[in-house]
Design an enzyme around this catalytic site. Sequence first.
Site, short mmCIF file in Angstrom:
data_model
loop_
_atom_site.label_atom_id
_atom_site.label_comp_id
_atom_site.label_asym_id
_atom_site.label_seq_id
_atom_site.Cartn_x
_atom_site.Cartn_y
_atom_site.Cartn_z
N LYS A 71 -12.63 -10.21 -5.06
CA LYS A 71 -12.83 -9.02 -6.24
C LYS A 71 -12.22 -9.39 -7.76
O LYS A 71 -12.34 -8.77 -8.48
CB LYS A 71 -11.93 -7.83 -5.50
CG LYS A 71 -13.00 -7.17 -4.46
CD LYS A 71 -12.20 -5.69 -3.91
CE LYS A 71 -13.20 -5.30 -2.74
NZ LYS A 71 -12.87 -4.01 -2.46
N ASP A 107 -14.77 1.51 -5.56
CA ASP A 107 -13.73 1.90 -4.46
C ASP A 107 -13.15 3.25 -4.62
O ASP A 107 -12.95 3.81 -3.92
CB ASP A 107 -12.69 0.57 -4.29
CG ASP A 107 -13.22 -0.49 -3.73
OD1 ASP A 107 -14.29 -0.16 -2.73
OD2 ASP A 107 -12.82 -1.75 -3.86
N GLY A 133 -2.57 -2.89 -3.14
CA GLY A 133 -3.44 -3.97 -3.22
C GLY A 133 -4.64 -3.67 -3.79
O GLY A 133 -4.56 -2.59 -4.68
N ASN A 154 4.85 1.08 -1.81
CA ASN A 154 4.32 -0.33 -1.33
C ASN A 154 5.32 -1.18 -0.77
O ASN A 154 6.46 -1.18 -1.09
CB ASN A 154 3.67 -1.13 -2.54
CG ASN A 154 2.54 -2.10 -2.04
OD1 ASN A 154 1.82 -1.89 -1.17
ND2 ASN A 154 2.84 -3.16 -2.63
N THR A 156 5.82 -4.35 -1.13
CA THR A 156 6.48 -5.13 -2.07
C THR A 156 6.47 -3.91 -3.45
O THR A 156 5.65 -3.73 -4.16
CB THR A 156 5.34 -6.11 -2.58
OG1 THR A 156 4.90 -6.82 -1.29
CG2 THR A 156 6.14 -7.16 -3.56
#
Length: 289
Positions: A71, A107, A133, A154, A156
């Site tokens: 992507k 998306d 992500g 998240n 991270t």
Amino acid sequence: MKISGKTRVCGIIGDPVEHSLSPVMHNAAFEELNLDFVYVAFRVRREELGEAIIGARSLNLHGLNVTMPHKNAAMKYLDEIDSTARSIGAVNTILNKEGRLIGYNTDGIGALKALKENGITPKGKKLLLLGAGGAGKAIAFHAAQEAEELVILNRTPQKAKKLAEALRKESNKKINGNAFSIEIMKKELRDADILVNATSVGMHPDVNQSLVSPSLLKPDLCVMDIIYNPLETKLAKDAKAVGAKVVPGIEMLAYQGAASFKIWTNHPAPVKVMKQTALNKLSESGVYY
Ligand code: ATR
């Protein structure tokens, strides 16, 4: 299905790609509208992405979906990238417009449409997004434009913070990024209206996992999980059990597909047919993602 010399070819590039639901979904939609299009899956290895996209232009393929792991990387081989996809930093749809390859990202559009079609309007609401992500970023971009407040959590934390900072530059809404922790989740969920899981936690085969403790869920929360395998994740089950409204991941899959379909064909997509075909395929068996 009748294939002629004029049939337009669309497809999906990714690796792995053989379990993708997009071929059945799009072929059912083309058939429903009697369009002379066909959709196939192409497994493209990471190191051959450039050749594949250049080849797609040479073969005059009409449109492509782009999935994991391409992507981001696909962007550099395209002639043009629409402003939304550029802001998100990823493409999931390519249109071949008279030899020029244009990249889009459907998306986030699909996720927001799935919410709205299920009676959930983010306007004036607080949306809590789990995950920063690829899918998380796309949803965050659209949610930041519509919701009153957006909180991105998240694993991270730097990714969530960086994303929130970038979105704040383009919006006057309250947008923050943070780490996952029970305390933070508890605090943020207290006044949240919409919760979206855009992480892979809960996906097959880890079907008994959820990032949200059931005790934090409440009946006035709307919950959307973007995972569609299983059709009902643990998070969705827990949310239903407390009386919360739940939007299953298959909805986002269908609406992002519908947005790609519109880009390629210029026709409104038969979303119901697409959703039902994907559901049938999923319930037939096996592991799909
Ligand atoms: P996609 O394109 O499907 O969004 P991705 O870009 O790999 O896939 O993102 C996966 C998301 O799930 C990320 O937000 C990831 O968190 P990190 O950014 O910290 O990697 C999240 N994720 C995956 N496994 C997780 C886990 N076990 N616990 C919490 N978050 C997880």
